[in-house]
Design a protein around this motif. Structure first.
Motif, mmCIF file in Angstrom:
data_model
loop_
_atom_site.group_PDB
_atom_site.id
_atom_site.type_symbol
_atom_site.label_atom_id
_atom_site.label_comp_id
_atom_site.label_asym_id
_atom_site.label_seq_id
_atom_site.Cartn_x
_atom_site.Cartn_y
_atom_site.Cartn_z
ATOM 1 N N GLY A 93 0.999 -1.238 0.053
ATOM 2 C CA GLY A 93 0.011 0.040 0.133
ATOM 3 C C GLY A 93 0.916 1.144 0.215
ATOM 4 O O GLY A 93 0.314 2.285 0.066
ATOM 5 N N ARG A 94 2.233 1.119 0.116
ATOM 6 C CA ARG A 94 3.044 2.310 -0.006
ATOM 7 C C ARG A 94 3.364 2.513 -1.684
ATOM 8 O O ARG A 94 3.793 1.804 -2.274
ATOM 9 C CB ARG A 94 4.343 2.007 0.641
ATOM 10 N N THR A 95 3.368 3.784 -1.667
ATOM 11 C CA THR A 95 3.713 4.581 -3.100
ATOM 12 C C THR A 95 5.218 4.708 -3.253
ATOM 13 O O THR A 95 5.563 5.286 -2.007
ATOM 14 C CB THR A 95 2.836 5.784 -3.489
ATOM 15 N N VAL A 96 5.791 4.613 -4.217
ATOM 16 C CA VAL A 96 7.129 4.757 -4.091
ATOM 17 C C VAL A 96 7.498 5.585 -5.556
ATOM 18 O O VAL A 96 6.784 5.419 -6.797
ATOM 19 C CB VAL A 96 8.081 3.468 -4.403
ATOM 20 N N ILE A 97 7.959 6.856 -5.393
ATOM 21 C CA ILE A 97 8.409 7.441 -6.476
ATOM 22 C C ILE A 97 9.717 7.573 -6.566
ATOM 23 O O ILE A 97 10.508 7.653 -5.609
ATOM 24 C CB ILE A 97 7.829 9.148 -6.203
ATOM 25 N N GLY A 98 10.139 7.443 -7.980
ATOM 26 C CA GLY A 98 11.693 7.195 -8.156
ATOM 27 C C GLY A 98 12.008 8.089 -9.221
ATOM 28 O O GLY A 98 11.173 8.808 -9.966
ATOM 29 N N LEU A 99 13.045 8.853 -8.833
ATOM 30 C CA LEU A 99 13.876 9.633 -9.962
ATOM 31 C C LEU A 99 15.308 9.174 -10.215
ATOM 32 O O LEU A 99 16.250 9.103 -9.362
ATOM 33 C CB LEU A 99 14.071 11.156 -9.253
ATOM 34 N N LEU A 100 15.439 8.702 -11.502
ATOM 35 C CA LEU A 100 16.492 8.166 -11.775
ATOM 36 C C LEU A 100 17.544 8.868 -13.066
ATOM 37 O O LEU A 100 17.154 9.697 -13.700
ATOM 38 C CB LEU A 100 16.174 6.911 -12.780
ATOM 39 N N ASP A 101 18.771 8.909 -12.610
ATOM 40 C CA ASP A 101 19.745 9.479 -13.445
ATOM 41 C C ASP A 101 19.647 9.171 -14.921
ATOM 42 O O ASP A 101 19.341 7.882 -15.080
ATOM 43 C CB ASP A 101 21.170 9.288 -12.906
ATOM 44 N N PRO A 102 19.783 10.108 -15.815
ATOM 45 C CA PRO A 102 19.754 9.445 -17.364
ATOM 46 C C PRO A 102 20.788 8.498 -17.611
ATOM 47 O O PRO A 102 20.888 7.804 -19.017
ATOM 48 C CB PRO A 102 19.876 10.746 -17.956
ATOM 49 N N ALA A 103 21.738 8.142 -16.700
ATOM 50 C CA ALA A 103 22.902 7.191 -16.844
ATOM 51 C C ALA A 103 22.504 5.810 -17.757
ATOM 52 O O ALA A 103 21.400 5.089 -17.213
ATOM 53 C CB ALA A 103 23.638 7.024 -15.778
ATOM 54 N N PHE A 150 10.499 8.545 -12.708
ATOM 55 C CA PHE A 150 10.759 9.448 -13.736
ATOM 56 C C PHE A 150 12.454 9.542 -14.001
ATOM 57 O O PHE A 150 13.273 9.286 -13.299
ATOM 58 C CB PHE A 150 10.540 11.097 -12.956
ATOM 59 N N LYS A 151 12.482 9.399 -15.459
ATOM 60 C CA LYS A 151 13.800 9.412 -15.955
ATOM 61 C C LYS A 151 13.736 10.045 -17.340
ATOM 62 O O LYS A 151 12.867 9.745 -18.190
ATOM 63 C CB LYS A 151 14.304 7.989 -15.954
ATOM 64 N N LYS A 152 14.743 10.905 -17.542
ATOM 65 C CA LYS A 152 14.801 11.403 -19.129
ATOM 66 C C LYS A 152 15.263 10.471 -19.803
ATOM 67 O O LYS A 152 16.819 9.983 -19.723
ATOM 68 C CB LYS A 152 15.731 12.692 -19.174
ATOM 69 N N ASP A 153 14.634 9.660 -20.671
ATOM 70 C CA ASP A 153 15.207 8.764 -21.704
ATOM 71 C C ASP A 153 14.594 8.768 -22.928
ATOM 72 O O ASP A 153 14.540 7.793 -23.500
ATOM 73 C CB ASP A 153 15.242 7.286 -20.913
ATOM 74 N N GLU A 154 13.452 9.589 -23.324
ATOM 75 C CA GLU A 154 12.741 9.470 -24.306
ATOM 76 C C GLU A 154 12.916 10.658 -25.018
ATOM 77 O O GLU A 154 13.377 11.549 -24.645
ATOM 78 C CB GLU A 154 11.232 9.271 -24.065
ATOM 79 N N PRO A 155 12.943 10.562 -26.510
ATOM 80 C CA PRO A 155 13.130 11.564 -27.297
ATOM 81 C C PRO A 155 12.324 12.834 -27.197
ATOM 82 O O PRO A 155 11.103 12.483 -26.784
ATOM 83 C CB PRO A 155 12.937 11.194 -28.587
ATOM 84 N N VAL A 190 11.236 16.908 -16.964
ATOM 85 C CA VAL A 190 11.426 15.710 -16.033
ATOM 86 C C VAL A 190 11.460 16.112 -14.546
ATOM 87 O O VAL A 190 10.945 15.765 -13.696
ATOM 88 C CB VAL A 190 12.383 14.709 -16.489
ATOM 89 N N ALA A 191 12.491 17.193 -14.425
ATOM 90 C CA ALA A 191 12.374 17.812 -13.071
ATOM 91 C C ALA A 191 11.209 18.252 -12.624
ATOM 92 O O ALA A 191 10.493 18.107 -11.405
ATOM 93 C CB ALA A 191 13.335 18.902 -12.940
ATOM 94 N N ASP A 192 10.486 18.973 -13.569
ATOM 95 C CA ASP A 192 9.053 19.626 -13.119
ATOM 96 C C ASP A 192 8.093 18.451 -12.885
ATOM 97 O O ASP A 192 7.236 18.708 -11.792
ATOM 98 C CB ASP A 192 8.848 20.590 -14.168
ATOM 99 N N GLU A 193 7.955 17.688 -13.606
ATOM 100 C CA GLU A 193 7.178 16.529 -13.499
ATOM 101 C C GLU A 193 7.593 15.898 -12.236
ATOM 102 O O GLU A 193 6.435 15.463 -11.297
ATOM 103 C CB GLU A 193 7.244 15.371 -14.692
#
Length: 356
Positions: free
Chosen positions: A97-107, A129-134, A141-144
Motif C-alpha cells: 500500500g505504499r507508493t514509491v516515487i523514483g527519480l533516476l539519473d539518465p545514465a 521519472f527518468k529522461k530517456d525518451e526523445p 522531467v524535473a518539473d514532473e
C-alpha cells in the motif's frame, strides 16, 4: 623550556572539548562515554558518529560544564539517540500500500526496474521519472518529479521517494533540482491537507537519496522546511524521514558495467529482494542494522580472529560512504533533549536528529 611548557598549556586549554575531527573524538572522548554507558562494539560503531555530530551541535554548552558532567551528558545523548531509533525502527520504507516515487539519473544501465521490482515485491505501487525518451528535457522531467512529490505530500497515501544519480550538497545534480524547490513542493502539498488547528505533517514521507553528498543535501532540505514553516507561521507537525546513502562530505560510488547502480541501493536490493526469505516490509530497523552493516565494508576490511570479526581496518577512505538516517523529533523529544543539555525550555532546537 618554561616558554615551551607555557605554550603547550595554552594550546591544551584552547583545544575544543568536542573535537571536530571524528578520529580525535573516537580517541579522546569515546572511551569515557563508553565507560559511563557501556555498549557493545558493533552498536557503538553504528551510533558513535551520531553522538559526535549531536555533541558538535551543542559544543558550546558542553564546553561550559566540568568534564565529569560533560561525559554524563554525552552518555545521556547516546541514550537519547538509541531511544529515537527505537521509536521509529518499525516505520516502513517499502511495504504493502505504499507508493514509491523514483527519480533516476539518465545514465546508461540505470533503469526503472532498479526501483519498480523491489517496490512491487513488497506490494507497493511505483511512479518513475527518468529522461530517456526523445523530446524529453532535464527541466521537464524535473518539473514532473516535483509535481508528483507535491501531490504525494498532499495525499493520504504513505510515500517513499527514491533518488538515484548524481548529487551536490545543494541539489539533485542530475536534474538541477535545488533543495529549496523540493522543500517548496513538499510544503505546498502538505499545506493543502492541513486540518484545522493541525500542522504541516510529513511524517508518512520517507526520502531516500543515493548520490554524492546526500546527507548534506538532506540536512539543507530539512533546515529549509523548518525555516519556511517558521517564516510563514505554519505549525510544524513532523518532518519526513530522510535516508542518505552517503554521509556528510562523502561521494557516492557505483559499479559501472552492464548496469549502473549505486552501492547503497544495490545493497538494499541484495538484502531485501535477491536474498530469501525477505521480510513482509522493509523498515528503518533494516537500514539501521543490516544495510548499515553491509555498507560498512566499503573502504574497510574485516579483522578476523578465529570465526569472529574483531574489528575493521581502513584501506580506502574514498570508498567509505557510511549511510545515515535523519529522523523527525516531536515536541516531547526536543523537550527531553533540552533537559539533558540543561537548556532553557524555549531554546530553539532542530526538529530532526541524525540517528546514525
Amino acid at each position: 623550556m618554561i616558554h615551551i611548557l607555557s605554550l603547550l598549556a595554552l594550546l591544551a586549554a584552547a583545544a575544543p572539548v568536542i573535537p571536530a575531527d571524528f578520529l580525535a573524538f573516537q580517541r579522546d572522548v569515546s572511551p569515557a562515554v563508553l565507560a559511563a554507558r557501556p555498549c557493545d562494539a558493533k552498536h557503538w560503531r553504528q551510533i558513535e558518529p551520531a553522538v559526535h555530530h549531536l555533541a558538535l551541535q551543542h559544543a558550546d554548552r558542553l564546553a561550559a560544564v566540568p568534564e565529569p558532567e560533560r561525559i554524563a551528558i554525552l552518555a545521556k545523548l547516546a541514550g537519547f539517540i538509541d531511544a529515537a531509533r527505537a521509536t521509529v525502527a518499525a516505520r516502513p520504507v517499502l511495504a504493502p500500500g505504499r507508493t514509491v516515487i523514483g527519480l533516476l539519473d539518465p545514465a546508461r544501465g540505470l533503469g526503472p526496474k532498479e526501483i519498480t521490482t523491489i517496490a512491487e515485491a513488497y506490494g507497493g505501487s511505483t511512479t518513475i521519472f527518468k529522461k530517456d525518451e526523445p523530446g524529453e528535457t532535464i527541466e521537464g522531467v524535473a518539473d514532473e518529479f516535483l509535481a508528483a512529490v507535491r501531490e504525494a505530500a498532499a495525499g493520504p497515501t504513505p510515500v517513499t521517494v527514491v533518488v538515484l544519480g548524481h548529487g551536490l550538497p545543494t541539489e539533485i545534480q542530475s536534474y538541477g533540482i535545488r533543495f529549496e524547490r523540493v522543500a517548496d513542493a513538499l510544503l505546498e502539498g502538505a499545506t493543502r491537507r492541513m486540518q484545522a488547528g493541525g500542522g504541516v505533517d510529513l511524517g508518512d514521507l520517507v526520502l531516500v537519496c543515493d548520490d554524492c553528498f546526500s546527507a548534506d543535501f538532506l540536512i539543507n532540505l530539512l533546515d529549509a522546511i523548518e525555516t519556511r514553516c517558521r517564516d510563514r507561521g505554519l505549525p510544524l507537525g513532523s518532518l519526513p524521514v530522510c535516508i542518505a546513502g552517503t554521509n556528510r562530505n562523502c561521494y557516492g560510488h557505483a559499479d559501472v558495467g552492464e548496469k549502473f547502480v549505486p552501492h547503497f541501493w544495490r545493497d538494499v536490493i541484495e538484502l531485501y529482494y535477491i536474498r530469501r526469505p525477505h521480510p513482509k516490509a522493509v523498515t528503518l530497523r533494516h537500514f539501521f542494522d543490516n544495510v548499515d552493516n553491509m555498507m560498512y565494508g566499503y573502504g574497510r576490511t574485516a579483522i578476523v580472529e578465529g570465526t569472529t570479526v574483531a574489528g575493521w581496518r581502513l584501506v580506502d577512505p574514498e570508498l567509505v560512504q557510511d549511510p545515515v538516517v535523519f529522523v523527525p523529533l516531536d515536541g516531547n523529544q526536543t523537550a527531553d533533549l533540552r533537559r539533558i543539555l540543561g537548556l532553557d525550555a524555549d531554546t530553539p532546537l532542530p526538529r530532526w536528529l541524525d540517528a546514525g
